[in-house]
Scaffold this motif. Structure first.
Motif, PDB file in Angstrom:
ATOM      1  N   VAL A  53      32.621  11.906  -2.998  1.00 15.44           N
ATOM      2  CA  VAL A  53      34.010  11.607  -3.081  1.00 15.44           C
ATOM      3  C   VAL A  53      34.549  11.594  -1.583  1.00 15.44           C
ATOM      4  N   PRO A  54      35.133  10.764  -1.249  1.00 12.36           N
ATOM      5  CA  PRO A  54      35.979  10.633   0.158  1.00 12.36           C
ATOM      6  C   PRO A  54      36.826  11.983   0.386  1.00 12.36           C
ATOM      7  N   ASN A  55      36.998  12.405   1.511  1.00  7.93           N
ATOM      8  CA  ASN A  55      38.074  13.361   1.877  1.00  7.93           C
ATOM      9  C   ASN A  55      38.200  14.607   1.064  1.00  7.93           C
ATOM     10  N   ALA A  56      37.002  15.123   0.466  1.00  6.61           N
ATOM     11  CA  ALA A  56      36.916  16.229  -0.437  1.00  6.61           C
ATOM     12  C   ALA A  56      37.191  17.392   0.375  1.00  6.61           C
ATOM     13  N   PRO A  57      37.988  18.519   0.070  1.00 10.52           N
ATOM     14  CA  PRO A  57      38.128  19.618   0.725  1.00 10.52           C
ATOM     15  C   PRO A  57      37.099  20.495   1.023  1.00 10.52           C
ATOM     16  N   PRO A  58      36.740  21.106   1.838  1.00 14.61           N
ATOM     17  CA  PRO A  58      35.626  21.995   2.476  1.00 14.61           C
ATOM     18  C   PRO A  58      35.768  22.917   1.340  1.00 14.61           C
ATOM     19  N   PRO A  59      34.200  23.630   1.000  1.00 11.13           N
ATOM     20  CA  PRO A  59      34.301  24.867   0.349  1.00 11.13           C
ATOM     21  C   PRO A  59      34.734  26.106   0.869  1.00 11.13           C
ATOM     22  N   SER A  60      34.968  27.085   0.282  1.00 11.88           N
ATOM     23  CA  SER A  60      35.357  28.369   0.919  1.00 11.88           C
ATOM     24  C   SER A  60      34.400  29.042   1.541  1.00 11.88           C
ATOM     25  N   PRO A  61      34.519  30.098   2.387  1.00 12.03           N
ATOM     26  CA  PRO A  61      33.495  30.896   2.977  1.00 12.03           C
ATOM     27  C   PRO A  61      32.737  31.313   2.063  1.00 12.03           C
ATOM     28  N   GLU A  62      33.539  31.976   0.913  1.00 15.58           N
ATOM     29  CA  GLU A  62      32.738  32.767  -0.143  1.00 15.58           C
ATOM     30  C   GLU A  62      32.036  31.915  -0.893  1.00 15.58           C
ATOM     31  N   ILE A  63      32.396  30.518  -1.265  1.00 11.51           N
ATOM     32  CA  ILE A  63      31.692  29.616  -1.809  1.00 11.51           C
ATOM     33  C   ILE A  63      30.510  29.351  -1.352  1.00 11.51           C
ATOM     34  N   THR A  64      30.311  29.134   0.204  1.00 13.16           N
ATOM     35  CA  THR A  64      29.590  28.797   1.070  1.00 13.16           C
ATOM     36  C   THR A  64      28.470  29.853   1.039  1.00 13.16           C
ATOM     37  N   ALA A  65      28.883  31.131   1.214  1.00 11.97           N
ATOM     38  CA  ALA A  65      28.040  32.248   1.259  1.00 11.97           C
ATOM     39  C   ALA A  65      27.056  32.380   0.040  1.00 11.97           C
ATOM     40  N   ARG A  66      27.863  32.180  -1.052  1.00  6.94           N
ATOM     41  CA  ARG A  66      27.042  32.293  -2.499  1.00  6.94           C
ATOM     42  C   ARG A  66      26.049  31.095  -2.612  1.00  6.94           C
ATOM     43  N   ALA A  67      26.377  30.012  -1.919  1.00 14.95           N
ATOM     44  CA  ALA A  67      25.333  28.993  -2.011  1.00 14.95           C
ATOM     45  C   ALA A  67      24.187  29.232  -0.974  1.00 14.95           C
ATOM     46  N   GLU A  68      24.443  29.878   0.014  1.00 14.01           N
ATOM     47  CA  GLU A  68      23.398  30.039   0.988  1.00 14.01           C
ATOM     48  C   GLU A  68      22.517  31.087   0.311  1.00 14.01           C
TER      49      GLU A  68
ATOM     50  N   THR B 247      19.631  21.221  -8.280  1.00 11.46           N
ATOM     51  CA  THR B 247      21.025  21.351  -7.880  1.00 11.46           C
ATOM     52  C   THR B 247      21.426  22.909  -7.318  1.00 11.46           C
ATOM     53  N   LEU B 248      22.295  23.119  -6.576  1.00  8.75           N
ATOM     54  CA  LEU B 248      22.544  24.332  -6.150  1.00  8.75           C
ATOM     55  C   LEU B 248      23.240  25.083  -7.436  1.00  8.75           C
ATOM     56  N   ALA B 249      23.968  24.375  -8.143  1.00  5.58           N
ATOM     57  CA  ALA B 249      24.598  25.006  -9.307  1.00  5.58           C
ATOM     58  C   ALA B 249      23.595  25.541 -10.190  1.00  5.58           C
ATOM     59  N   LEU B 250      22.505  24.931 -10.431  1.00  9.98           N
ATOM     60  CA  LEU B 250      21.051  25.424 -11.210  1.00  9.98           C
ATOM     61  C   LEU B 250      20.515  26.651 -10.779  1.00  9.98           C
ATOM     62  N   VAL B 251      20.549  26.702  -9.609  1.00  7.50           N
ATOM     63  CA  VAL B 251      19.748  27.760  -8.676  1.00  7.50           C
ATOM     64  C   VAL B 251      20.730  28.894  -8.808  1.00  7.50           C
ATOM     65  N   GLY B 252      22.069  28.936  -8.702  1.00  9.02           N
ATOM     66  CA  GLY B 252      23.022  29.756  -9.120  1.00  9.02           C
ATOM     67  C   GLY B 252      23.334  30.214 -10.496  1.00  9.02           C
ATOM     68  N   GLU B 253      22.791  29.383 -11.357  1.00  3.64           N
ATOM     69  CA  GLU B 253      22.897  29.671 -12.852  1.00  3.64           C
ATOM     70  C   GLU B 253      21.915  30.473 -13.456  1.00  3.64           C
ATOM     71  N   VAL B 254      20.795  30.535 -12.679  1.00  6.27           N
ATOM     72  CA  VAL B 254      19.782  31.271 -13.323  1.00  6.27           C
ATOM     73  C   VAL B 254      19.858  32.665 -13.192  1.00  6.27           C
ATOM     74  N   ARG B 255      19.570  33.607 -14.051  1.00  7.75           N
ATOM     75  CA  ARG B 255      19.917  35.421 -13.880  1.00  7.75           C
ATOM     76  C   ARG B 255      18.746  35.980 -13.101  1.00  7.75           C
ATOM     77  N   ASN B 256      17.667  35.360 -12.953  1.00  8.91           N
ATOM     78  CA  ASN B 256      16.544  35.857 -12.241  1.00  8.91           C
ATOM     79  C   ASN B 256      15.477  35.081 -11.644  1.00  8.91           C
ATOM     80  N   ALA B 257      14.575  35.544 -10.824  1.00 10.42           N
ATOM     81  CA  ALA B 257      13.449  34.825 -10.282  1.00 10.42           C
ATOM     82  C   ALA B 257      12.612  34.148 -11.236  1.00 10.42           C
TER      83      ALA B 257
END
Length: 250
Positions: free
Chosen positions: A29-44, A105-115
């Motif tokens: 999607v063009p011109n999408a707003p950048p993610p917040s630092p908190e969201i970026t940290a969780r993704a990392e 996807t990062l969402a899947l990695v974040g969705e799982v509850r454990n390794a």
């Protein structure tokens, strides 16, 4: 399983759309707003967890692939959709050179509850390549297309109707054994997850948080309870010392 960082993780900006285990790129999607630092940290943090799990899973995945196949490319590539607004998803495909690809996807990695859950997802997708399910579904689709196309032709249908029959046959054909392939991947994925030192039963708990597809005729996935049963039975065999190499197809 080349990745940057310690495991040479590759971050690719594409959306995974499951369609017979084929990834379909989608324009961003063009011109999408950048993610917040908190969201970026969780993704990392999510990616760091993925790297740690992949590092343990890689040797078992490739060893299982070489032990169960002949002449197949077992040098897996792990890719990640790094966009933060995409839903949980995972897939297995091959690139143009025939190299197996596991994508999440990062969402899947974040969705799982454990390794354990993350390991099971990766093991399941890796198993699809080992069992050659993409080629199997393609063959099933061809058989379905030929069958319905010939049936329509025998009834005197015109060219357009015959083509529609072939398309319908291909879709139906690709679904005939789809649930069997998923159960086979669950079983082999359980073995890989176990051999990597994770708990497949804890890993398969991820299924219970997914919408249950039920036991629909020509559905693409089996009921969640049946998948859990396959994992449970496979773990029981492993605990009895049956040996991964001696486990039969479900």
């Amino acid at each position: 399983m080349p990745i940057t960082r310690p495991l040479r993780l590759i971050l690719l900006p594409f959306l995974v759309a499951l369609a017979g285990c084929v990834a379909t790129p989608v324009a961003q999607v063009p011109n999408a707003p950048p993610p917040s630092p908190e969201i970026t940290a969780r993704a990392e943090q999510a990616v760091d967890r993925l790297v740690a799990v992949a590092q343990r899973m890689e040797p078992q995945i490739e060893a299982e692939c070489r032990a169960r196949t002949t002449g197949r490319n077992c040098d897996y590539l792990l890719v990640v959709d790094d966009r933060l607004d995409e839903p949980p998803n995972a897939f297995q495909t091959t690139d143009r050179a025939g190299r197996p690809v596991i994508g999440v996807t990062l969402a899947l990695v974040g969705e799982v509850r454990n390794a354990d859950e993350l390991a099971f997802v990766i093991g399941h997708e890796a198993a699809h390549h080992i069992a050659d399910h993409i080629a199997s579904r393609q063959r099933d689709a061809v058989i379905g297309a030929v069958f319905l196309g010939r049936a329509a032709q025998a009834q005197g249908a015109d060219a357009h109707t015959i083509q529609q029959a072939r398309q319908l046959g291909a879709e139906l054909g690709s679904r005939i054994y789809s649930k069997d392939y998923e159960l086979e991947a669950d079983r082999l994925g359980t073995i890989i997850t176990w051999d990597a030192g994770y708990d497949p039963l804890k890993g398969a708990a991820f299924f219970m948080r997914l919408p249950d597809p039920g036991d629909r005729v020509l559905g693409t996935h089996p009921p969640n309870a049946l998948r859990i049963d396959v994992v449970r039975d496979t773990v029981a065999e492993l605990r009895r010392g049956a040996g991964a190499g001696n486990l039969a197809r479900p």
